[in-house]
Design an enzyme around this catalytic site. Structure first.
Site, PDB file in Angstrom:
ATOM      1  N   SER A 119       0.824  -1.211   0.000  1.00 52.79           N
ATOM      2  CA  SER A 119       0.000   0.000   0.000  1.00 52.79           C
ATOM      3  C   SER A 119       0.857   1.259   0.000  1.00 52.79           C
ATOM      4  O   SER A 119       0.495   2.261  -0.616  1.00 52.79           O
ATOM      5  CB  SER A 119      -0.961  -0.005   1.193  1.00 52.79           C
ATOM      6  OG  SER A 119      -0.252  -0.130   2.411  1.00 52.79           O
ATOM      7  N   GLU A 120       2.000   1.234   0.690  1.00 53.76           N
ATOM      8  CA  GLU A 120       2.928   2.365   0.656  1.00 53.76           C
ATOM      9  C   GLU A 120       4.373   1.890   0.711  1.00 53.76           C
ATOM     10  O   GLU A 120       4.678   0.856   1.324  1.00 53.76           O
ATOM     11  CB  GLU A 120       2.695   3.350   1.811  1.00 53.76           C
ATOM     12  CG  GLU A 120       1.573   4.350   1.600  1.00 53.76           C
ATOM     13  CD  GLU A 120       0.259   3.876   2.150  1.00 53.76           C
ATOM     14  OE1 GLU A 120      -0.766   4.555   1.941  1.00 53.76           O
ATOM     15  OE2 GLU A 120       0.234   2.798   2.791  1.00 53.76           O
ATOM     16  N   THR A 121       5.242   2.673   0.095  1.00 55.30           N
ATOM     17  CA  THR A 121       6.687   2.507   0.207  1.00 55.30           C
ATOM     18  C   THR A 121       7.273   3.849   0.624  1.00 55.30           C
ATOM     19  O   THR A 121       6.906   4.899   0.080  1.00 55.30           O
ATOM     20  CB  THR A 121       7.311   2.040  -1.121  1.00 55.30           C
ATOM     21  OG1 THR A 121       6.815   0.736  -1.438  1.00 55.30           O
ATOM     22  CG2 THR A 121       8.823   1.972  -1.033  1.00 55.30           C
TER      23      THR A 121
END
Length: 288
Positions: free
Chosen positions: A46-48
């Site tokens: 979902s996020e990096t």
């Protein structure tokens, strides 16, 4: 072509298991936003988080979903600082990160527990249950029975905070197309639903988070929403404790544990902090 190493980290783990996976790329100074987005897509979480040097504070950290950059991400912040601590790049102490949501403090203790400061809450308006109930598959009367407002709150990202009746959290059915349209119209990142727990339990509430606008059908730990929810509860419950423990991800079979604390001066919130543990589980080499 450049080889970039991404650390794969579960953030907000509960006793070393569960959590929400995030990518972490250290020494990201040479990467363009286009490259960061390509890496985030390749990682697929979902996020990096991308950690760079900063001339004025300790680090500059940017956050990318698989579709776009976002101003802030709590679980990716936790993953980034936990990774830096595990790699020996930082030690126990207080740090400042520059994000698009502002300059935010992060504290790492000797056990690797990370506590991050979030922006002070903005309360951006309320919505009727008749409008929100169809988004999550509940009848409007049942949703309204909580007698709690449905409110947009931001401690870095704007979330729609929705209290649901006890016993209904795990059975919510999100209409993703309607929720995407709602988020676009009202400039909201996603919907954070919660179910209050019995006061005798150590956990304050169980939560679910949905952000299909950013390619996230559901995620098992959402740090930014945790700060927003803690602020919401502090606002709407007189005399409530300002230390909170939330669990998220139960419906996904991946329970995460997120702590939050609120500092008050009179009735005014003067500080919001969210904390937890993270654990690396792999690395990935990406060519950009």
């Amino acid at each position: 072509m450049e080889n970039v190493q991404a650390y794969l980290v579960n953030a907000f783990t509960a006793d070393g298991i569960g959590g929400n996976p995030a990518g972490v790329v250290l020494h990201a100074d040479s990467l363009s936003n286009q490259q960061k987005l390509a890496i985030a897509k390749e990682v697929g979480f979902s996020e990096t988080a991308f950690v760079c040097q900063d001339n004025e504070v300790d680090f500059a950290v940017s956050f990318f979903t698989v579709t776009d950059e976002v101003d802030f991400c709590g679980h990716a912040t936790l993953a980034a600082f936990s990774t830096m601590y595990a790699q020996g790049l930082i030690s126990e102490g207080q740090y400042i990160q520059r994000t698009k949501a502002g300059l935010l403090g992060v504290y790492v203790d000797a056990t690797g527990h990370v506590v991050m400061e979030q922006r002070l809450p903005e309360f951006k308006g309320v919505f009727d249950s008749e409008l929100i109930a169809p988004l999550i598959g509940l009848e409007a009367e049942r949703l309204a029975s909580t007698n709690l407002p449905i409110e947009v709150v931001s401690t870095g990202l704007s979330d729609l905070i929705v209290a649901v009746p006890h016993g209904s959290l795990d059975s919510l059915v999100v209409d993703e197309s309607r929720l995407v349209a709602f988020c676009k119209e009202h400039n909201v990142v996603g919907l954070h639903a919660f179910e209050l727990c019995n006061q005798q339990l150590s956990v304050t509430a169980h939560c679910r988070n949905f952000a299909p606008l950013f390619g996230i059908s559901e995620e098992s730990a959402t740090g930014s929403s945790t700060g927003a929810l803690a602020s919401y509860l502090t606002k709407h419950f007189d005399g409530i404790e300002t230390q909170f423990l939330f669990e998220q991800g139960r419906a996904m079979g991946c329970i995460s544990r997120l702590s939050a604390s609120i500092k008050l001066q009179g009735q005014t919130i003067t500080q919001v902090k969210v904390g937890g543990f993270a654990k690396q589980f792999d690395t990935q080499t990406i060519h950009v």
